[in-house]
Motif scaffolding. Structure first.
Motif, mmCIF file in Angstrom:
data_model
loop_
_atom_site.group_PDB
_atom_site.id
_atom_site.type_symbol
_atom_site.label_atom_id
_atom_site.label_comp_id
_atom_site.label_asym_id
_atom_site.label_seq_id
_atom_site.Cartn_x
_atom_site.Cartn_y
_atom_site.Cartn_z
ATOM 1 N N ALA A 1 -7.340 -1.657 -0.011
ATOM 2 C CA ALA A 1 -8.366 -0.753 1.650
ATOM 3 C C ALA A 1 -6.826 0.256 2.034
ATOM 4 O O ALA A 1 -6.965 1.083 2.436
ATOM 5 C CB ALA A 1 -8.664 -1.479 2.434
ATOM 6 N N ALA A 2 -5.420 -0.358 1.476
ATOM 7 C CA ALA A 2 -3.878 0.052 1.986
ATOM 8 C C ALA A 2 -4.668 1.383 2.098
ATOM 9 O O ALA A 2 -3.701 2.080 2.466
ATOM 10 C CB ALA A 2 -3.128 -0.964 2.445
ATOM 11 N N GLY B 1 -6.173 2.943 -0.033
ATOM 12 C CA GLY B 1 -7.440 4.075 -0.016
ATOM 13 C C GLY B 1 -8.181 4.860 -1.315
ATOM 14 O O GLY B 1 -8.677 6.063 -0.885
ATOM 15 N N GLN C 1 -8.094 -6.753 -1.794
ATOM 16 C CA GLN C 1 -9.431 -6.357 -1.035
ATOM 17 C C GLN C 1 -8.301 -5.316 -0.209
ATOM 18 O O GLN C 1 -8.435 -4.088 0.343
ATOM 19 C CB GLN C 1 -10.698 -6.965 -0.129
ATOM 20 N N ALA C 2 -7.836 -5.721 0.717
ATOM 21 C CA ALA C 2 -6.235 -5.357 1.774
ATOM 22 C C ALA C 2 -5.103 -4.454 1.494
ATOM 23 O O ALA C 2 -5.494 -3.403 1.760
ATOM 24 C CB ALA C 2 -5.898 -6.506 2.092
ATOM 25 N N ASP D 1 -17.935 3.115 -3.137
ATOM 26 C CA ASP D 1 -16.460 3.465 -3.563
ATOM 27 C C ASP D 1 -17.074 3.726 -5.586
ATOM 28 O O ASP D 1 -16.424 4.115 -6.269
ATOM 29 C CB ASP D 1 -15.562 2.957 -2.992
ATOM 30 N N VAL E 1 -12.021 -1.611 -7.241
ATOM 31 C CA VAL E 1 -12.039 -0.786 -6.128
ATOM 32 C C VAL E 1 -12.411 -1.670 -4.518
ATOM 33 O O VAL E 1 -12.939 -3.129 -5.300
ATOM 34 C CB VAL E 1 -13.415 -0.034 -6.131
ATOM 35 N N VAL E 2 -13.550 -0.927 -3.542
ATOM 36 C CA VAL E 2 -13.349 -2.185 -2.647
ATOM 37 C C VAL E 2 -14.598 -2.306 -2.221
ATOM 38 O O VAL E 2 -15.543 -3.412 -1.571
ATOM 39 C CB VAL E 2 -13.169 -2.271 -0.741
ATOM 40 N N SER E 3 -15.600 -1.726 -2.849
ATOM 41 C CA SER E 3 -17.083 -1.656 -2.691
ATOM 42 C C SER E 3 -17.785 -0.893 -4.144
ATOM 43 O O SER E 3 -17.544 -0.146 -4.490
ATOM 44 C CB SER E 3 -17.600 -1.139 -1.717
ATOM 45 N N GLY F 1 0.896 -1.354 -0.569
ATOM 46 C CA GLY F 1 -0.087 -0.506 0.116
ATOM 47 C C GLY F 1 0.782 1.283 -0.274
ATOM 48 O O GLY F 1 0.438 1.992 -0.501
#
Ligand code: TXA
Ligand code: MG
Length: 319
Positions: free
Chosen positions: A130-131, A133, A126-127, A69, A64-66, A16
């Motif tokens: 998220a890291a 951002g 995913q992680a 987003d 993206v994660v969702s 990240g």
């Protein structure tokens, strides 16, 4: 010097940080390994094209994660949102009009006013996102026109020092890239992939068009006629092995015979198992002594459509 490390909480955090600084990190998704860069930075995205030696006009997928987003980046029609809810996280990419606040770089979008978005299911992907951002632009982590990597070692072989970090999360479970659905007008499939057309049609309750035929002037590199190419020539719909050929079999149809090398995508005839093995097996059979790979016929059902699409590109004449 490329570092290849097992994906752990610590190494994902390192990844990240590298991405936020504009570096390149290869990471596993459930489809294939991606070559990630900060999707909001033209400079970082430019490094992807350089590493892949990819023609610059080809746009990239922003991960993206969702859905939430994704909706900051693109505008979802009711049908696009329905597909996102049904298949995300998962092997589906939706091409939608850019939203007013879209932060994905113009270079990543290749100047288009649309954006390709995907929420990958792999926990490491995913992680990592998220890291960071921010959305992560990630094409498959291979050199342009070559077989997509389904294991971390493939990425190292393909890209070597061009990538700052390779996160090893084991082999990819789907093994084929995401299905791309163009949601700009009437929905159409731009690239068959990990979500079968039948599943998409079941969610929509109607049939949809399969996009344009492979052509030399594609919107998408996945549409280049010769793509996903091993070094050896590829012969499709083989019923027996000829001398000097390697055999890529399905359900034991061709048999080993006089083949120089032999692998069966799925001895039991399971298209999901075959998809997961496809790219790794093409790579394994593509040895220096093999001049041609003979491929058994694959039934056109479920993921068979996407497998055949990739195989036709691998077999297409190339310079
Ligand atoms: O499974 C996958 O989709 C993998 C993993 C890493 O997520 N990624 C992948 O990316 O296959 P790539 O760059 O190899 O393929 C992305 C495809 C390309 O064919 C590209 O042209 C198309 O998406 N694409 C991206 N943005 C587009 C847009 N705005 N309109 C049409 N096609 C687009
Ligand atoms: Mg690719």
């Amino acid at each position: 010097m490329t570092v290849m490390v097992p994906a752990t909480t610590e190494t994902i955090a390192d990844g990240g940080a590298i991405l936020r600084r504009g570096g390149l990190v290869a990471f596993p998704t459930e489809t294939v390994y991606g070559l990630g860069a900060d999707a909001c930075s033209d400079a970082a995205v430019a490094r992807i094209y350089a590493a892949k030696a990819r023609p610059r006009f080809n746009p990239l997928i922003a991960h993206v994660v969702s859905l939430e987003d994704a909706e900051r980046q693109g505008t979802f029609s009711a049908e696009a949102a329905r597909l996102a809810r049904a298949f995300w996280p998962g092997p589906l990419t939706l091409v939608v009009p850019v939203a007013a606040g879209c932060s994905v770089s113009v270079l990543a979008r290749a100047g288009l006013d649309s954006v390709a978005l995907r929420v990958p299911a792999h926990p490491v992907a995913q992680a990592l996102i998220a890291a960071v951002g921010r959305p992560v632009a990630a094409p498959s982590a291979n050199r342009s026109g070559r077989i997509s990597p389904t294991a971390a070692g493939h990425v190292r072989d393909e890209l070597g020092d061009a990538v700052d970090l390779i996160l090893d999360g084991g082999p990819c479970t789907v093994g084929l890239e995401s299905t791309i659905v163009d949601c700009l007008g009437a929905l159409r499939i731009l690239r068959p992939g990990g979500v079968p057309r039948e599943a998409i049609e079941a969610v929509l309750g109607r049939s949809i068009a399969a996009g344009p035929e492979p052509s030399a002037r594609p919107v998408a590199p996945g549409q280049l006629a010769s793509h996903y190419a091993p070094r050896a020539a590829v012969r499709l719909d083989a019923t027996s092995a000829q001398a000097g050929e390697a055999v890529l079999d399905f359900a034991g149809r061709v048999g080993q015979g006089a083949a120089a090398a032999y692998l069966d995508l799925s001895p039991t005839g399971d298209p999901i198992e075959a998809a997961a093995n496809l790219f790794a097996f093409l790579r394994d059979l593509d040895g220096p002594a093999v001049t041609r790979i003979a491929v058994a016929p694959i039934p056109e059902r479920g993921l068979g459509t996407a497998i055949n699409d990739r195989l036709r590109r691998a077999a297409a004449l190339r310079d």
